[in-house]
Design a protein around this motif. Structure first.
Motif, mmCIF file in Angstrom:
data_model
loop_
_atom_site.group_PDB
_atom_site.id
_atom_site.type_symbol
_atom_site.label_atom_id
_atom_site.label_comp_id
_atom_site.label_asym_id
_atom_site.label_seq_id
_atom_site.Cartn_x
_atom_site.Cartn_y
_atom_site.Cartn_z
ATOM 1 N N UNK A 855 0.827 -1.195 0.000
ATOM 2 C CA UNK A 855 0.000 0.000 0.000
ATOM 3 C C UNK A 855 0.868 1.255 0.000
ATOM 4 N N UNK A 856 2.032 1.190 0.673
ATOM 5 C CA UNK A 856 2.940 2.344 0.673
ATOM 6 C C UNK A 856 3.385 2.657 -0.757
ATOM 7 N N UNK A 857 3.624 1.616 -1.554
ATOM 8 C CA UNK A 857 4.024 1.855 -2.941
ATOM 9 C C UNK A 857 2.925 2.573 -3.715
ATOM 10 N N UNK A 862 -0.415 8.701 -5.128
ATOM 11 C CA UNK A 862 -1.287 9.780 -4.667
ATOM 12 C C UNK A 862 -0.465 11.019 -4.302
ATOM 13 N N UNK A 863 0.664 10.816 -3.602
ATOM 14 C CA UNK A 863 1.508 11.951 -3.212
ATOM 15 C C UNK A 863 2.112 12.622 -4.444
ATOM 16 N N UNK A 879 12.171 4.668 7.405
ATOM 17 C CA UNK A 879 12.719 3.814 6.350
ATOM 18 C C UNK A 879 12.519 4.511 5.008
ATOM 19 N N UNK A 880 13.409 5.416 4.640
ATOM 20 C CA UNK A 880 13.209 6.170 3.390
ATOM 21 C C UNK A 880 13.193 5.274 2.166
ATOM 22 N N UNK A 881 13.767 4.052 2.272
ATOM 23 C CA UNK A 881 13.739 3.154 1.123
ATOM 24 C C UNK A 881 12.330 2.780 0.715
ATOM 25 N N UNK A 882 11.355 2.832 1.669
ATOM 26 C CA UNK A 882 9.975 2.497 1.325
ATOM 27 C C UNK A 882 9.389 3.502 0.330
ATOM 28 N N UNK A 883 9.962 4.717 0.248
ATOM 29 C CA UNK A 883 9.428 5.760 -0.629
ATOM 30 C C UNK A 883 10.378 6.039 -1.800
ATOM 31 N N UNK A 884 11.144 5.036 -2.182
ATOM 32 C CA UNK A 884 12.082 5.250 -3.283
ATOM 33 C C UNK A 884 11.356 5.523 -4.595
ATOM 34 N N UNK A 885 10.123 5.039 -4.743
ATOM 35 C CA UNK A 885 9.363 5.247 -5.970
ATOM 36 C C UNK A 885 8.733 6.611 -6.090
#
Length: 894
Positions: A855-857, A862-863, A879-885
């Motif tokens: 869901x984070x991906x 949306x962001x 964990x900034x890696x979760x928002x690498x996309x």
């Protein structure tokens, strides 16, 4: 409005940190406790907290690591230019500086006034920083608050939202005529929940009952959580003890080997020390002989001098002994006289105290008897109140048990029956004979000219003798169905009234109102009875009666020959008089006692001085005899002065020779460094003991943890915790539901009372469309939201997904609430950004804690859409890696 860069100094854990923000997407990453949330807080406070704010808010910002006041500087765009605000939070000595385009430079109040204009928001101030948390709360998503109902934030900006939405061409709808009927209905529901005088919820209302159940569920959850924590600690202690035991067993062999090596070297040291001791003993013996000869010679000379001094000192001491004897005899006589005077005063106090205690006992009897009479009167009053409450309960028992839900059902059945009758009448056919030469009948009944008749069923119309017509109102079949529905609705309404033994709806409303009134009166009587102490009056009365009996027995025990007082005033007068007399007697006795003590002290001092003088004189005489005998013995044992001088010369030569031998042995011993070897041995022994103690303590800890796991692990703590949590969640949902319903009724009641305007659903459709655009990034193209906007903000926020029923915001899971709330925040910011140069910043501080990795991906889509629409998105993540996309500019902290 767009954030450009932030600098903080001496702010909690930060000495000095600068963060540059991307114009569209910024990812601020770092581990827990690295200060990410602190930076978010600093950015918010430099914008909205006045620099001179003191109290707890300012203390929270002060660093415990760096010695200076907190400072924050923020560069931002607003009002068509770039600005820089700098604040130093030092209580009343705080400062603020604002610089902007064209060389603008403002300080303190002027700077903060201009900043408020740029932000179009008030600033918080005062010792508590009032309203600080509510300022731009729709844009700052604080950690732990991302799943809160976003309707509160919409309420704060409701006027701006309405204005922006109305500019899209949608206007509010004025109140309609039917609103008066709705207003009356809301008033009935409001009176069922609230006390009109105070405006507070009734104790028996569903929200208050649900709140009590919620508190009980919270207490049960606390107990279950504590039990789980005990078991988790036992598991951790068992594991730690096992590791500690392994570490100790691994370290012991090496330490024991090092200890053996140190002890071997110490054996060499021991041999040298034995040699040293032997030489030392020889040297000490020679030194002792030399010292003995010197000491004896010196002692003989000293004894001779002491004998002469002692003989001279005896003469004045013998003369002083006679003077001290005479003084002691005089002091003893005075002490005997003072002792007799003290005995006389003590006897006087005893007689006076008897009368005083008798008077005090009489006062206690009268006072406790009066208190008992007062309690008897209160008991009668409480009994009367209790009887009145029981009469009300009897009246309540005669009324039908009709709840608000039952009354609501009756209203609904009555409404359905009325609608069915109206539908039946709407389908009926009317016929009226205006004029005819022939006879006209309807179903065999003549129809006179000028008469109208309503037909609700199939009828036969006959004109004269040869014309027959069949009339079917409503098409026949549909009319029969309408009649059946009408009859069914009437029958259901009648049966519902019959279950409660009621004749009509008005009687039901009256019965419920009478029950509510009687229940309120009964509750007031119960509170009055408890306030009078009704629950404990019997116990207090019994205790008071017992106290009266005890006081009378005490009076009888202390009775004297004095007459007994007739009333409380007489007893108090006698008690006061005896108290004064006793005080005078005690003062006289005190004077006599002090005189006696002084006389005894003088006698004891004189006797002590005499005895000390006698003892000293005896000691001096005996000391003189001892000195004379000692001189005779010493000269007999050690010879004359010539013999002692010869022996002294021989002893000094022997002492010098043995001292040289001892010095040589000590040099050999020092080469082995025995102190270091001893320290090594002690250190290894201490280390071995520590490891052995660790091993024993680890064994004990592991045994204790295992025992605790056996005792407390009989049930599944996780299951107990889940059950307790589920019960608490259910209780909270029930409470929230009832509270929301009550508040909704309260709001509607207030809105109708003040004749406020209602905002139609179409007014917020542009907002709903924007939210739906963000929601579709998460749940697909068919997803949408329904929104209602009231005077207090957003209400009835519902999520609709294809193939699923509508879900209210409060019924969503934790992760879905976070996502839907974020979508609403983004949509609101997009609308409100029109008043801020087309851009507003949104800061998410670990805002999606309940979202799974997949869901984070999707959230990043949306962001990213928000940033593409002109908003500035700032994400703080452990964990900034979760928002690498997300494709954001990444800034690391810590």
């Amino acid at each position: 409005m767009r954030l450009l860069s932030l600098t903080v100094r001496n702010y909690r854990i930060h000495r000095e940190v600068t963060v540059a923000f991307d114009r569209a997407r910024t990812l601020l990453g770092g581990p827990n406790q690295s200060g990410k949330s602190t930076l978010a807080e600093a950015a918010h406070r430099v914008l909205f907290l006045r620099a001179k704010t003191g109290g707890a808010v300012q203390v929270e910002m002060v660093s415990k690591l760096h010695m200076d006041h907190p400072e924050v500087a923020l560069d931002f765009e607003a009002g068509g230019g770039e600005w820089r605000i700098e604040k130093r939070f030092a209580g009343t000595k705080g400062t603020a500086r604002l610089s902007g385009p064209g060389g603008i430079a403002l300080k303190d109040d002027e700077a903060e006034t201009k900043l408020s204009e740029l932000l179009q928001s008030e600033l918080a101030g005062g010792r508590g920083g009032a309203k600080l948390g509510s300022l731009w709360a729709h844009l700052w998503v604080w950690q732990g608050c991302s799943g809160d109902d976003p309707g509160e934030h919409a309420g704060r900006h409701k006027d701006t939202l309405v204005r922006r939405l109305q500019q899209d061409g949608v206007a509010a709808v004025m109140q309609s005529a039917i609103d008066q009927m709705v207003r009356d209905r809301i008033a009935v529901d409001y009176l069922a929940l609230y006390t009109p005088a105070s405006g507070k919820l009734k104790a028996t209302s569903p929200p208050e009952l649900a709140r009590a159940q919620c508190e009980a569920a919270e207490a049960a959850l606390t107990q279950t959580t504590e039990a789980l924590k005990r078991l988790e600690r036992a598991v951790d202690e068992h594991a730690k003890a096992g590791q500690q035991l392994a570490d100790a067993e691994a370290a012991l062999p090496g330490l024991q080997k090092q200890l053996l090596e140190a002890e071997a070297k110490l054996q060499e040291v021991a041999a040298l020390r034995q040699q040293e001791e032997a030489v030392k003993r020889t040297w000490e013996a020679a030194s002792a002989v030399l010292k003995g000869i010197l000491d004896q010679d010196t002692r003989i000379r000293e004894l001779q001098g002491k004998i002469a001094a002692a003989r001279e000192a005896l003469q004045p001491a013998e003369a002083g002994e006679a003077r001290l004897f005479t003084a002691e005899q005089e002091a003893a006589k005075l002490a005997r006289e003072a002792e007799q005077a003290l005995r006389d005063k003590a006897e006087s106090i005893r007689r006076t105290r008897q009368l005083h205690d008798f008077a005090a006992a009489a006062v206690a009897v009268f006072e406790k008897d009066a208190a008992c009479s007062l309690l008897t009167g209160r008991t009668r009053e409480a009994a009367a109140v209790e009887k009145e409450r029981q009469d009300l309960q009897a009246r309540l028992a005669k009324l039908p048990v009709l709840t608000a839900q039952d009354l609501k059902g009756l209203r609904k059945l009555d409404q359905e029956a009325g609608q069915a009758r109206a539908a039946l009448q709407a389908m009926a056919t009317g016929i009226e004979l205006l004029a005819s030469d022939l006879t006209v009948t309807v179903d065999g009944v003549a129809l006179p000219a000028g008469e109208a008749r309503i037909l609700t069923d199939t009828a036969e119309l006959v004109i004269g003798g040869g014309t027959r017509l069949r009339i079917q109102p409503g098409g026949g079949t549909s009319l029969a169905e309408a009649r059946a529905r009408s009859q069914g609705a009437e029958r259901a309404f009648a049966e519902a009234l019959g279950r409660h033994a009621l004749a009509n709806l008005d009687e039901a409303i009256a019965a419920q109102e009478q029950r509510q009134s009687l229940e309120g009166q009964a509750a007031q009587l119960l509170a009055r009875w408890k306030a009078m102490g009704g629950e404990s009056l019997a116990t207090e009365l019994a205790a008071a009666s017992s106290a009266v009996a005890v006081a009378k027995a005490e009076l009888e025990r202390r009775r004297t020959t004095a007459p007994e007082p007739a009333d409380l005033a007489g007893a108090q007068q006698l008690h006061a008089a005896q108290r004064e007399e006793l005080q005078r007697a005690e003062e006289a006795e005190g004077l006599a006692r002090r005189a006696d003590e002084q006389a005894r002290k003088r006698r004891d001092a004189a006797l002590k001085t005499l005895e000390e003088q006698r003892e000293k004189l005896a000691r001096d005489r005996q000391a003189l005899r001892d000195l004379e005998i000692a001189v005779q013995v010493q000269e007999k044992d050690h010879g004359s002065q010539e013999a002692r001088e010869k022996a002294l010369l021989e002893a000094r030569g022997a002492e010098r020779e043995t001292a040289l031998q001892l010095d040589a042995v000590k040099k050999s011993l020092a080469g082995l460094s025995p102190d270091l070897l001893t320290a090594d041995r002690d250190r290894f022994q201490r280390a071995i003991k520590v490891q052995e103690d660790n091993r024993r303590s680890a064994q004990d800890a592991r045994l204790s943890a295992a025992t605790l796991l056996k005792l407390d692990g009989s049930s599944d703590p996780q299951a107990d915790l889940l059950h307790a949590t589920a019960r608490l969640d259910a209780a909270r949902r029930d409470h929230d539901h009832e509270l929301r319903r009550a508040k909704a009724i309260e709001k509607l009641h207030k809105l109708f009372a003040s004749s406020g305007e209602a905002i139609d659903r179409s007014l917020v459709q542009p907002l709903a469309d924007r939210v739906s655009g963000y929601i579709q990034c998460l749940y697909g193209p068919g997803a949408e939201v329904r929104i209602a906007l009231t005077d207090d903000g957003v209400a009835e926020l519902e999520l609709l997904c294809p193939g699923m029923p509508a879900f209210g915001f409060d019924t969503l899971s934790g992760g879905t609430r976070e996502q839907v709330a974020a979508a609403l925040r983004l949509a609101m910011a997009e609308i409100l950004a029109a008043d801020h140069d087309g851009c507003l910043p949104l800061l998410f501080d670990d805002a999606f804690a309940y979202a799974d990795p997949e869901r984070v991906q999707v959230l990043q889509r949306m962001l990213d859409l928000a940033a593409a629409r002109g908003l500035q998105v700032i994400v703080l993540a452990c964990n900034p890696g979760d928002y690498s996309g997300l494709g954001a500019v990444e800034v690391r902290v810590g």
